[in-house]
Design an enzyme around this catalytic site. Structure first.
Site, short mmCIF file in Angstrom:
data_model
loop_
_atom_site.label_atom_id
_atom_site.label_comp_id
_atom_site.label_asym_id
_atom_site.label_seq_id
_atom_site.Cartn_x
_atom_site.Cartn_y
_atom_site.Cartn_z
CG HIS A 133 -1.14 0.38 -2.43
ND1 HIS A 133 -0.95 1.09 -3.58
CD2 HIS A 133 -0.34 -0.70 -2.53
CE1 HIS A 133 -0.07 0.45 -4.35
NE2 HIS A 133 0.30 -0.64 -3.73
CB SER A 139 -0.67 -8.29 -10.81
OG SER A 139 0.08 -7.46 -9.95
CD GLU A 156 4.75 -5.02 -7.35
OE1 GLU A 156 5.68 -5.84 -7.49
OE2 GLU A 156 4.92 -3.83 -7.04
ZN LIG Z 1 1.58 -2.01 -4.70
#
Ligand SMILES: [Zn+2]
Length: 213
Positions: free
Chosen positions: A98, A75, A77
């Protein structure tokens, strides 16, 4: 190397559940577990459809970014997850969503105050808003940690939700409670002004659940 099959499966199933329950859309969001003993983070891959993601697609990596095993890129992130595991020894599971009601508060640059009694045992209190951080940076972790000292969730400014826990089961329930609190806060604002729990009630709840302020 240790067999991470169970961890991979739990991550894949948690990510799929988050997709089905609309806490994430498209390929957004990410889920991870950390094996602190061996320094291995298992995390969802970058840009892969949750409906086709298999346990084998989960990436195993070290907190410095070195991929140990994986046929995909981790990912984007991963630094946010790694930065939290590095600084918070009590955390072994992280979910980033989200989810729409909660994310809409992050767009308003507002945290969600304590409007429901369940927010104490499940979230440790209110849902704070963290300062803006660029996607994919360690800064996101630092900004989130700054507001989660005695909380286990926060809103990422103009971005989404971050939830931490000791297991993915625990973190997932927390992610659901974040969205639930945001939804109720949103609805109550449509018909009036939400009233917060009074300080003496908050104090009693903190005592009941052994929470710090
Ligand atoms: Zn995000």
């Amino acid at each position: 190397m240790k067999n991470y099959q169970e961890a991979r499966k739990t991550i894949q199933q948690t990510a799929l559940k988050a997709y089905r329950e609309q806490l994430v859309t498209g390929t957004s969001g990410n889920v991870s577990l950390y094996d602190r003993e061996n320094g291995i983070m298992a995390i969802t891959p970058s840009n892969l459809d949750y409906q086709v993601m298999a346990p084998e697609d989960i990436v195993l990596m070290e907190l410095d970014g070195a991929v140990v095993e994986g046929r995909h890129k981790p990912s984007s992130e991963w630094r946010m997850h790694a930065g939290i595991y590095a600084k918070r020894e009590d955390v072994t599971a992280i979910i980033h969503t989200h989810s729409p009601y909660a994310t809409s508060f992050s767009v308003l640059h507002e945290g969600i105050p304590v409007i429901l009694v369940e927010m104490l045992p499940f979230l440790g209190g209110d849902i704070p808003l963290s300062q803006f951080g660029m996607p994919g940076t360690f800064e996101l972790a630092e900004n989130a940690l700054a507001v989660m000292k005695s909380r286990n969730s926060c809103l990422l400014m103009n971005h989404g939700v971050l939830v931490i826990g000791k297991s993915l089961e625990q973190a997932y329930v927390r992610a659901q409670y974040v969205e639930d609190a945001a939804r109720i806060c949103h609805y109550s604002r449509q018909i009036g002004q939400p009233q917060l729990l009074e300080e003496n009630v908050l104090e009693a709840l903190r005592e009941k659940y052994h929470l710090t302020r």
